[in-house]
Scaffold this motif. Structure first.
Motif, short mmCIF file in Angstrom:
data_model
loop_
_atom_site.label_atom_id
_atom_site.label_comp_id
_atom_site.label_asym_id
_atom_site.label_seq_id
_atom_site.Cartn_x
_atom_site.Cartn_y
_atom_site.Cartn_z
N VAL A 1 0.86 -1.18 0.00
CA VAL A 1 0.00 0.00 0.00
C VAL A 1 0.89 1.23 0.00
N VAL A 2 0.71 2.08 -1.00
CA VAL A 2 1.39 3.36 -1.08
C VAL A 2 0.31 4.40 -0.83
N MET A 3 0.49 5.15 0.25
CA MET A 3 -0.58 6.05 0.68
C MET A 3 -0.05 7.46 0.88
N ILE A 4 -0.78 8.41 0.36
CA ILE A 4 -0.51 9.82 0.63
C ILE A 4 -1.53 10.24 1.67
N THR A 5 -1.04 10.73 2.80
CA THR A 5 -1.96 11.18 3.84
C THR A 5 -1.27 12.15 4.78
N HIS A 6 -2.10 12.95 5.41
CA HIS A 6 -1.63 13.82 6.48
C HIS A 6 -2.19 13.32 7.82
N ASP A 7 -2.94 12.23 7.76
CA ASP A 7 -3.61 11.67 8.93
C ASP A 7 -2.63 10.79 9.70
#
Length: 166
Positions: free
Chosen positions: A107-113
């Motif tokens: 999983v490649v995820m962009i997040t600020h969470d």
């Protein structure tokens, strides 16, 4: 709204990649639609519904079902919990982690969470001073750079940091 086509039902949205690939019978496609919808925790009665008839969390799950339609090895997510309440976001995080573990997905995820980072990610990349810094949550929370310290130890980081400590 979960990158769904609003004029298609959930089932039709999930079958789009299958139809694009071709070479599958409609019977097999129907079986796979039901499987993918079940995998993401949607009830079977979500299949004939349109995205506008679903809650935000259900739309996210429907989009996830479509992204899993062709059994990818890598799943790209962009702010997957945006717009979800904390309970829905936590449930979605656990779903992503469970799917990653059970399907062997990267999983490649962009997040600020930060809560999502703590719940899902094994490694985290941070863009810092035109460079990429990569590490585990523990490694990054110990990183000496002031921006990283502020990001990972600021007021909004308490829950994420508590989860990695426990």
């Amino acid at each position: 709204d979960g990158a769904l086509f609003s004029s298609l039902t959930v089932g039709q949205n999930v079958q789009v990649p299958m139809l694009e690939r071709g070479g599958m019978s409609q019977a097999l496609i129907n079986e796979l639609i039901a499987l993918k919808i079940d995998m993401v925790g949607l009830p079977a009665d979500a299949c004939p519904k349109y995205p506008s008839e679903l809650s935000g969390g259900m739309r996210k799950r429907a989009g996830l079902a479509r992204s899993l339609a062709l059994d990818p090895e890598i799943l790209f997510l962009d702010e997957p919990t945006a717009g979800l309440d904390p309970i829905g976001a936590a449930a979605f995080d656990h779903l992503i982690r469970d799917l990653s573990d059970s399907l062997g997905l990267t999983v490649v995820m962009i997040t600020h969470d930060l809560d999502s980072l703590a719940a899902i990610c094994d490694r985290i990349s941070v863009l810092l001073d035109k460079k990429v810094v990569v590490g585990t949550m523990a490694e990054l929370t110990a990183h000496p750079h002031p921006w990283i310290q502020s990001y990972f130890h600021g007021e909004r980081a308490r829950a994420a940091f508590a989860e990695t400590a426990g």
